[in-house]
Design a protein around this motif. Structure first.
Motif, PDB file in Angstrom:
ATOM      1  N   ALA A   1       0.810  -1.224   0.000  1.00  0.00           N
ATOM      2  CA  ALA A   1       0.000   0.000   0.000  1.00  0.00           C
ATOM      3  C   ALA A   1       0.845   1.276   0.000  1.00  0.00           C
ATOM      4  N   ASN A   2       2.123   1.167   0.343  1.00  0.00           N
ATOM      5  CA  ASN A   2       3.012   2.333   0.332  1.00  0.00           C
ATOM      6  C   ASN A   2       3.648   2.578  -1.036  1.00  0.00           C
ATOM      7  N   GLY A   3       3.361   1.714  -1.993  1.00  0.00           N
ATOM      8  CA  GLY A   3       3.878   1.894  -3.342  1.00  0.00           C
ATOM      9  C   GLY A   3       5.289   1.375  -3.543  1.00  0.00           C
ATOM     10  N   HIS A   4       5.833   0.683  -2.556  1.00  0.00           N
ATOM     11  CA  HIS A   4       7.149   0.071  -2.741  1.00  0.00           C
ATOM     12  C   HIS A   4       7.020  -1.450  -2.579  1.00  0.00           C
ATOM     13  N   MET A   5       8.095  -2.164  -2.874  1.00  0.00           N
ATOM     14  CA  MET A   5       8.043  -3.618  -2.843  1.00  0.00           C
ATOM     15  C   MET A   5       7.753  -4.104  -1.425  1.00  0.00           C
ATOM     16  N   ARG A   6       6.786  -5.015  -1.323  1.00  0.00           N
ATOM     17  CA  ARG A   6       6.372  -5.560  -0.026  1.00  0.00           C
ATOM     18  C   ARG A   6       7.410  -6.548   0.489  1.00  0.00           C
ATOM     19  N   ASN A   7       7.438  -6.731   1.800  1.00  0.00           N
ATOM     20  CA  ASN A   7       8.474  -7.571   2.406  1.00  0.00           C
ATOM     21  C   ASN A   7       8.470  -8.996   1.878  1.00  0.00           C
ATOM     22  N   SER A   8       7.319  -9.597   1.700  1.00  0.00           N
ATOM     23  CA  SER A   8       7.290 -10.988   1.232  1.00  0.00           C
ATOM     24  C   SER A   8       7.784 -11.121  -0.208  1.00  0.00           C
ATOM     25  N   ALA A   9       7.731 -10.047  -0.999  1.00  0.00           N
ATOM     26  CA  ALA A   9       8.251 -10.100  -2.366  1.00  0.00           C
ATOM     27  C   ALA A   9       9.772 -10.228  -2.363  1.00  0.00           C
ATOM     28  N   TYR A  10      10.439  -9.593  -1.405  1.00  0.00           N
ATOM     29  CA  TYR A  10      11.895  -9.751  -1.281  1.00  0.00           C
ATOM     30  C   TYR A  10      12.224 -11.213  -1.005  1.00  0.00           C
ATOM     31  N   LEU A  11      11.463 -11.829  -0.116  1.00  0.00           N
ATOM     32  CA  LEU A  11      11.698 -13.233   0.222  1.00  0.00           C
ATOM     33  C   LEU A  11      11.410 -14.137  -0.972  1.00  0.00           C
ATOM     34  N   ASP A  12      10.344 -13.828  -1.724  1.00  0.00           N
ATOM     35  CA  ASP A  12      10.028 -14.610  -2.925  1.00  0.00           C
ATOM     36  C   ASP A  12      11.153 -14.522  -3.952  1.00  0.00           C
ATOM     37  N   LEU A  13      11.699 -13.327  -4.162  1.00  0.00           N
ATOM     38  CA  LEU A  13      12.820 -13.168  -5.091  1.00  0.00           C
ATOM     39  C   LEU A  13      14.029 -13.961  -4.624  1.00  0.00           C
ATOM     40  N   SER A  14      14.264 -13.964  -3.339  1.00  0.00           N
ATOM     41  CA  SER A  14      15.394 -14.701  -2.781  1.00  0.00           C
ATOM     42  C   SER A  14      15.239 -16.201  -3.035  1.00  0.00           C
ATOM     43  N   VAL A  15      14.056 -16.742  -2.814  1.00  0.00           N
ATOM     44  CA  VAL A  15      13.805 -18.168  -3.062  1.00  0.00           C
ATOM     45  C   VAL A  15      14.017 -18.487  -4.539  1.00  0.00           C
ATOM     46  N   GLN A  16      13.456 -17.665  -5.414  1.00  0.00           N
ATOM     47  CA  GLN A  16      13.601 -17.893  -6.858  1.00  0.00           C
ATOM     48  C   GLN A  16      15.075 -17.888  -7.260  1.00  0.00           C
TER      49      GLN A  16
END
Length: 140
Positions: free
Chosen positions: A17-32
């Motif tokens: 909602a703040n217009g920046h990448m959400r915390n779980s997206a960082y974790l998803d990128l890391s897993v990928q």
């Protein structure tokens, strides 16, 4: 493999909602990026299946440095920082960089090799252990 990296673009569904990448997206990128790291070394998802193993996360720490925004292309770098002799447990760091090269976030992970038949942590298959060793870098 010591310098393994991949690129990913920030998508609309990665935002909060703040217009920046959400915390779980960082974790998803890391897993990928971790799976891409193994696949680049020849240990593909089919190899995980063939050997009856899967990586499991024992602990994960996410440290933010800079915001990431929609449509930015991020460079994700994976480096192995510790390996138990049999490869059953290992530690790695995923660094996420902004397009200008600034560090946006770091994900530090302690992981293990989970044997699906026994439901226990055990030694890494030899080919997986070789990839881990090729990705090992000196401690920061």
């Amino acid at each position: 493999m010591k310098n393994f990296s991949s690129e990913h673009q920030v998508r609309w569904d990665n935002l909060d909602a703040n217009g920046h990448m959400r915390n779980s997206a960082y974790l998803d990128l890391s897993v990928q990026a971790r799976f891409e790291f193994f696949a680049a070394g020849g240990f593909t998802p089919a190899e995980f299946d063939l050997h009856g193993v899967g990586p499991v996360v024992l602990s994960e720490t996410l440290t933010y440095k800079k915001e990431c925004f929609l449509m930015e292309t991020l460079r994700i770098q994976v480096r192995i920082t510790h390996i138990k002799e049999d490869g059953s447990r290992f530690s790695l760091v995923t660094d996420i960089y902004k397009p200008d090269g600034e560090l946006a976030a770091t994900v530090s992970v302690d992981a293990a090799v989970f044997h699906l038949a026994t439901r226990r942590i055990g030694p890494a298959p030899e080919s997986m252990l070789e990839i881990l060793n090729r990705g090992l870098v000196a401690a920061d």
